[in-house]
Design a protein around this motif. Structure first.
Motif, PDB file in Angstrom:
ATOM      1  N   VAL A 232       0.858  -1.185   0.000  1.00  0.00           N
ATOM      2  CA  VAL A 232       0.000   0.000   0.000  1.00  0.00           C
ATOM      3  C   VAL A 232       0.891   1.231   0.000  1.00  0.00           C
ATOM      4  N   THR A 233       0.523   2.212  -0.810  1.00  0.00           N
ATOM      5  CA  THR A 233       1.174   3.509  -0.763  1.00  0.00           C
ATOM      6  C   THR A 233       0.229   4.427   0.006  1.00  0.00           C
ATOM      7  N   PRO A 234       0.557   4.740   1.276  1.00  0.00           N
ATOM      8  CA  PRO A 234      -0.328   5.583   2.076  1.00  0.00           C
ATOM      9  C   PRO A 234      -0.321   7.024   1.571  1.00  0.00           C
ATOM     10  N   THR A 235      -1.424   7.727   1.791  1.00  0.00           N
ATOM     11  CA  THR A 235      -1.493   9.146   1.435  1.00  0.00           C
ATOM     12  C   THR A 235      -1.205  10.031   2.635  1.00  0.00           C
TER      13      THR A 235
ATOM     14  N   GLU B 120       1.394  10.484   6.450  1.00  0.00           N
ATOM     15  CA  GLU B 120       2.690  10.174   7.061  1.00  0.00           C
ATOM     16  C   GLU B 120       2.576   9.101   8.131  1.00  0.00           C
ATOM     17  N   TYR B 121       1.449   8.423   8.205  1.00  0.00           N
ATOM     18  CA  TYR B 121       1.207   7.454   9.270  1.00  0.00           C
ATOM     19  C   TYR B 121       0.897   6.068   8.698  1.00  0.00           C
ATOM     20  N   PRO B 122       1.919   5.365   8.174  1.00  0.00           N
ATOM     21  CA  PRO B 122       1.655   4.041   7.598  1.00  0.00           C
ATOM     22  C   PRO B 122       1.139   3.043   8.636  1.00  0.00           C
ATOM     23  N   GLU B 123       1.489   3.270   9.894  1.00  0.00           N
ATOM     24  CA  GLU B 123       0.999   2.370  10.947  1.00  0.00           C
ATOM     25  C   GLU B 123      -0.516   2.481  11.117  1.00  0.00           C
ATOM     26  N   ARG B 124      -1.116   3.458  10.464  1.00  0.00           N
ATOM     27  CA  ARG B 124      -2.553   3.675  10.489  1.00  0.00           C
ATOM     28  C   ARG B 124      -3.304   2.414  10.028  1.00  0.00           C
ATOM     29  N   PHE B 125      -2.679   1.626   9.159  1.00  0.00           N
ATOM     30  CA  PHE B 125      -3.335   0.455   8.595  1.00  0.00           C
ATOM     31  C   PHE B 125      -3.368  -0.726   9.564  1.00  0.00           C
ATOM     32  N   GLU B 126      -2.445  -0.731  10.527  1.00  0.00           N
ATOM     33  CA  GLU B 126      -2.417  -1.835  11.487  1.00  0.00           C
ATOM     34  C   GLU B 126      -3.701  -1.816  12.311  1.00  0.00           C
ATOM     35  N   GLY B 127      -4.274  -2.968  12.498  1.00  0.00           N
ATOM     36  CA  GLY B 127      -5.493  -3.072  13.297  1.00  0.00           C
ATOM     37  C   GLY B 127      -6.776  -2.910  12.501  1.00  0.00           C
ATOM     38  N   LEU B 128      -6.691  -2.519  11.235  1.00  0.00           N
ATOM     39  CA  LEU B 128      -7.901  -2.400  10.421  1.00  0.00           C
ATOM     40  C   LEU B 128      -8.455  -3.793  10.120  1.00  0.00           C
ATOM     41  N   LYS B 129      -9.758  -3.923  10.206  1.00  0.00           N
ATOM     42  CA  LYS B 129     -10.428  -5.187   9.902  1.00  0.00           C
ATOM     43  C   LYS B 129     -11.136  -5.136   8.556  1.00  0.00           C
ATOM     44  N   GLU B 130     -11.467  -3.908   8.105  1.00  0.00           N
ATOM     45  CA  GLU B 130     -12.088  -3.748   6.798  1.00  0.00           C
ATOM     46  C   GLU B 130     -11.778  -2.353   6.274  1.00  0.00           C
ATOM     47  N   ILE B 131     -11.922  -2.206   4.961  1.00  0.00           N
ATOM     48  CA  ILE B 131     -11.597  -0.947   4.300  1.00  0.00           C
ATOM     49  C   ILE B 131     -12.402  -0.886   3.009  1.00  0.00           C
TER      50      ILE B 131
ATOM     51  N   ARG C 281     -14.255  -4.234   1.836  1.00  0.00           N
ATOM     52  CA  ARG C 281     -13.529  -5.502   1.786  1.00  0.00           C
ATOM     53  C   ARG C 281     -12.986  -5.829   3.161  1.00  0.00           C
ATOM     54  N   ALA C 282     -13.079  -7.095   3.545  1.00  0.00           N
ATOM     55  CA  ALA C 282     -12.520  -7.568   4.812  1.00  0.00           C
ATOM     56  C   ALA C 282     -11.016  -7.774   4.646  1.00  0.00           C
ATOM     57  N   ILE C 283     -10.273  -7.383   5.666  1.00  0.00           N
ATOM     58  CA  ILE C 283      -8.815  -7.513   5.652  1.00  0.00           C
ATOM     59  C   ILE C 283      -8.427  -8.733   6.476  1.00  0.00           C
ATOM     60  N   ALA C 284      -7.656  -9.629   5.870  1.00  0.00           N
ATOM     61  CA  ALA C 284      -7.208 -10.837   6.569  1.00  0.00           C
ATOM     62  C   ALA C 284      -5.991 -10.545   7.439  1.00  0.00           C
ATOM     63  N   SER C 285      -5.080  -9.687   6.931  1.00  0.00           N
ATOM     64  CA  SER C 285      -3.880  -9.365   7.716  1.00  0.00           C
ATOM     65  C   SER C 285      -3.270  -8.057   7.234  1.00  0.00           C
ATOM     66  N   VAL C 286      -2.553  -7.415   8.150  1.00  0.00           N
ATOM     67  CA  VAL C 286      -1.805  -6.190   7.852  1.00  0.00           C
ATOM     68  C   VAL C 286      -0.471  -6.294   8.560  1.00  0.00           C
ATOM     69  N   ARG C 287       0.581  -5.907   7.868  1.00  0.00           N
ATOM     70  CA  ARG C 287       1.890  -5.813   8.511  1.00  0.00           C
ATOM     71  C   ARG C 287       2.698  -4.734   7.804  1.00  0.00           C
ATOM     72  N   LEU C 288       3.717  -4.250   8.487  1.00  0.00           N
ATOM     73  CA  LEU C 288       4.608  -3.271   7.889  1.00  0.00           C
ATOM     74  C   LEU C 288       5.871  -3.971   7.433  1.00  0.00           C
ATOM     75  N   VAL C 289       6.265  -3.737   6.181  1.00  0.00           N
ATOM     76  CA  VAL C 289       7.502  -4.286   5.627  1.00  0.00           C
ATOM     77  C   VAL C 289       8.356  -3.093   5.217  1.00  0.00           C
ATOM     78  N   SER C 290       9.467  -2.903   5.909  1.00  0.00           N
ATOM     79  CA  SER C 290      10.344  -1.746   5.694  1.00  0.00           C
ATOM     80  C   SER C 290       9.558  -0.439   5.807  1.00  0.00           C
TER      81      SER C 290
ATOM     82  N   VAL D 121       1.529  -3.658   4.174  1.00  0.00           N
ATOM     83  CA  VAL D 121       1.230  -4.765   3.270  1.00  0.00           C
ATOM     84  C   VAL D 121      -0.094  -5.359   3.747  1.00  0.00           C
ATOM     85  N   LEU D 122      -1.082  -5.390   2.850  1.00  0.00           N
ATOM     86  CA  LEU D 122      -2.417  -5.911   3.179  1.00  0.00           C
ATOM     87  C   LEU D 122      -2.655  -7.234   2.485  1.00  0.00           C
ATOM     88  N   LYS D 123      -3.456  -8.062   3.152  1.00  0.00           N
ATOM     89  CA  LYS D 123      -3.996  -9.264   2.515  1.00  0.00           C
ATOM     90  C   LYS D 123      -5.493  -9.240   2.774  1.00  0.00           C
TER      91      LYS D 123
END
Length: 174
Positions: free
Chosen positions: A25-28, A30-41, A52-61, A65-67
């Protein structure tokens, strides 16, 4: 059901990652950690938004990264590349003091802090490493640039859609 005008874009899906259907994901913001904990988007799809339901979120570098549920291969994920991601306005993160969402600043009326005279309206916010710069349309064909720094910006009132600035030292653009 959430109306599309209540949604705020917070990122864009990028290339696929790995073999399990993950996507960068390219965030719009300055808070990429914003995606952590999301269950849907909400994901854009041919001019509409689908939840859409989110199966997992993690930060890579430092990059999210969403699934998504039901997206289990790189081929499935590739069909979603370049789609926008959004959340309802009431689910946005709370910003630190004296920081604002760009979409809240666009359209604010700008006034001279010393005289109270109307200068114009914020039509864009350019983002730079040192500080943002408000682009103000004066209404007479001119545009003025104002650094979003305490030296120039004296008060921002999002509720009243008003910004008070010091005009000494500002530059015009074409």
């Amino acid at each position: 059901m959430v109306a599309s005008d209540e949604l705020v874009t917070i990122g864009r899906l990028g290339k696929t990652r790995g073999v399990n259907g993950e996507m960068y994901v390219t965030p719009t913001s300055e808070y990429p950690e914003r995606f952590e904990g999301l269950k849907e988007i909400f994901v854009s799809n041919r001019g509409a938004w689908e939840k859409r339901a989110i199966a997992s979120v993690r930060l890579v570098s430092g990059r999210p990264v969403l699934k998504f549920d039901g997206i289990d291969s790189p081929e499935d994920a590739a069909r979603m590349v370049n789609r926008d991601l959004a959340l309802p306005r009431n689910e946005l993160i709370e910003l630190p003091d004296n920081t604002y969402f760009v979409f809240d600043l666009i359209g604010c009326t700008v006034y001279d802090d010393n005289t109270g005279a109307r200068i114009g309206e914020v039509v864009d916010v350019e983002q730079y490493p040192a500080n943002d710069v408000y682009i103000i349309d004066t209404g007479d064909g001119r545009k003025v640039e104002c650094p979003a720094a305490g030296e120039f910006v004296k008060r921002v009132d999002i509720d009243k859609r008003a910004i008070r600035i010091v005009t000494d030292g500002l530059s015009e653009t074409e």
